[in-house]
Design an enzyme around this catalytic site. Structure first.
Site, PDB file in Angstrom:
ATOM      1  N   LYS A 115       0.825  -1.213   0.000  1.00 49.57           N
ATOM      2  CA  LYS A 115       0.000   0.000   0.000  1.00 49.57           C
ATOM      3  C   LYS A 115       0.853   1.254   0.000  1.00 49.57           C
ATOM      4  O   LYS A 115       0.485   2.264  -0.604  1.00 49.57           O
ATOM      5  CB  LYS A 115      -0.931   0.011   1.223  1.00 49.57           C
ATOM      6  CG  LYS A 115      -2.103  -0.938   1.106  1.00 49.57           C
ATOM      7  CD  LYS A 115      -3.124  -0.661   2.198  1.00 49.57           C
ATOM      8  CE  LYS A 115      -4.287  -1.640   2.151  1.00 49.57           C
ATOM      9  NZ  LYS A 115      -5.199  -1.475   3.280  1.00 49.57           N
ATOM     10  N   LYS A 207      -7.280 -10.628  -8.709  1.00 50.59           N
ATOM     11  CA  LYS A 207      -8.474 -10.670  -7.854  1.00 50.59           C
ATOM     12  C   LYS A 207      -9.510  -9.645  -8.297  1.00 50.59           C
ATOM     13  O   LYS A 207      -9.156  -8.540  -8.716  1.00 50.59           O
ATOM     14  CB  LYS A 207      -8.084 -10.392  -6.396  1.00 50.59           C
ATOM     15  CG  LYS A 207      -7.954 -11.674  -5.589  1.00 50.59           C
ATOM     16  CD  LYS A 207      -7.375 -11.474  -4.231  1.00 50.59           C
ATOM     17  CE  LYS A 207      -8.272 -10.821  -3.216  1.00 50.59           C
ATOM     18  NZ  LYS A 207      -7.775 -11.035  -1.835  1.00 50.59           N
ATOM     19  N   LYS A 210     -12.440  -3.627  -6.105  1.00 51.54           N
ATOM     20  CA  LYS A 210     -13.226  -2.402  -6.224  1.00 51.54           C
ATOM     21  C   LYS A 210     -12.417  -1.303  -6.898  1.00 51.54           C
ATOM     22  O   LYS A 210     -12.973  -0.326  -7.379  1.00 51.54           O
ATOM     23  CB  LYS A 210     -13.679  -1.933  -4.845  1.00 51.54           C
ATOM     24  CG  LYS A 210     -12.495  -1.583  -3.976  1.00 51.54           C
ATOM     25  CD  LYS A 210     -12.870  -1.105  -2.612  1.00 51.54           C
ATOM     26  CE  LYS A 210     -11.590  -0.896  -1.840  1.00 51.54           C
ATOM     27  NZ  LYS A 210     -11.531  -1.537  -0.562  1.00 51.54           N
TER      28      LYS A 210
END
Ligand code: TRP
Length: 344
Positions: A115, A207, A210
């Protein structure tokens, strides 16, 4: 006093569109665990703000995750549903855990590295300390079982390390308070199998997410029947027919994904799905999958949209849930204060 009774805790971040991956990977498992355990399900808004959130969207997303829980069949009366920021004990215990966890432990967290990327000097301190808050979420209820995706496995291991170190660091006062085998249980991860891992409709090796810029890559829980059917129709596939055995799905990620989704929605094994549809072309299989997806997801999306139209009900559920969560966390945190040596 020995270790506490089994209790399930899990959390979902209110950071954007809920999709089929969240549903099959997390929410349906939360629903299933209600049969066998006392469960606490938390919308983790404190975790969400470790990366900046637009305040209005944060409130909307918090309610939407709650609506998804309820629409999917989580029973907020038998179990507990609430948002994290309403129970101050999470943040209070997290501070104590900031003082238990070691810098070296957090430096090993791969999700932080991903991240933070190259800009690690410029991310929030909260993003770094995030796993300590996660440990506090679980342990402030002395929860024993935590259903999570495999991306959270390392964070769960950290939670166990924190529980263990707390038990060691304060062994004497813990014993004096009457706890024979340590104060915190070592929480066990219940990791979702690969069958519940839902991949992108545009790339079967990634994956479903969103944050994928293409909305066609995912089915959102609030998509209507028409959108669900269109996305399945346009999903990437290979030109071959379906195999009749699971082995035949190796090296065919897109086919494996669609068959896996069918099996999960149908509540059967991939082998069983292939017994029925082995030999079928995608032109046959996709419409069947679309019908099943609409049948299963349609009512959930409709119910979510209905609840989101008048948020008073959702807010009331969260408030009651928070009260009940506090009733558990409060006394546990009081014990922690005693164990640590805080005057009360
Ligand atoms: N970090 C988890 C995720 O992103 C969410 C989470 C926060 C959580 N606290 C938790 C999950 C406690 C399980 C238990 O998916």
């Amino acid at each position: 006093m020995t270790m506490p009774a089994p209790r399930v805790f899990s959390g979902v971040q209110p950071t954007g569109n809920l999709h089929l991956g969240n549903y099959l990977g997390a929410i349906t498992r939360f629903v299933d665990m209600q049969e066998s355990h006392d469960c606490i399900y938390c919308v983790v808004d404190l975790h969400a703000i470790t990366q900046w959130q637009d305040p209005r969207e944060l409130a909307h997303n918090t309610r939407e995750v709650t609506a998804a829980f309820l629409a999917a069949g989580i029973d907020a009366e038998k179990h507990i549903v609430f948002n994290q920021s309403q129970v101050a004990e999470h943040a209070q215990l997290a501070w104590i855990f900031n003082c238990v966890a070691r810098l070296g432990w957090l430096n090993r967290m791969t999700q932080f590295k991903e991240k933070a990327g190259k800009d690690s000097e410029n991310v929030s301190v909260g993003l770094y300390a995030y796993p300590n808050l996660m440990a506090a979420d679980i342990l402030v209820y002395r929860a024993t079982h935590v259903p999570v995706g495999d991306d959270q496995k390392q964070h769960l291991e950290l939670s166990r390390d924190i529980a263990q170190k707390f038990n060691n660091d304060f062994a004497q006062t813990i014993r004096e308070a009457g706890y024979k085998d340590g104060f915190f249980p070592l929480p066990e991860p219940l990791i979702a199998g690969p069958a519940t891992r839902v991949m992108s409709f545009k790339d079967g090796t990634k994956k479903m997410s969103k944050s994928d810029p293409s909305d066609l890559s995912r089915i959102n829980l609030t998509d209507d029947a028409e959108a669900i059917a269109r996305k399945i129709r346009k999903a990437r596939t290979d030109p071959d027919a379906l195999p009749s055995e699971p082995d035949g799905l190796k090296e065919r990620p897109e086919a494996a994904n669609l068959v896996g989704i069918f099996a999960a929605l149908q509540g059967e094994s991939v082998a069983d799905t292939l017994k029925t549809y082995g030999g079928a072309q995608f032109s046959t299989f996709k419409p069947v999958l679309a019908d099943l997806a609409v049948e299963r997801l349609g009512p959930i999306g409709a119910e979510m949209n209905r609840m989101m139209a008048d948020t008073a009900y959702i807010d009331a559920v969260l408030q009651t849930g928070a009260q009940r969560a506090r009733a558990i966390a409060g006394p546990i945190y009081e014990e922690v204060k005693k164990i640590v040596g805080f005057i009360r």
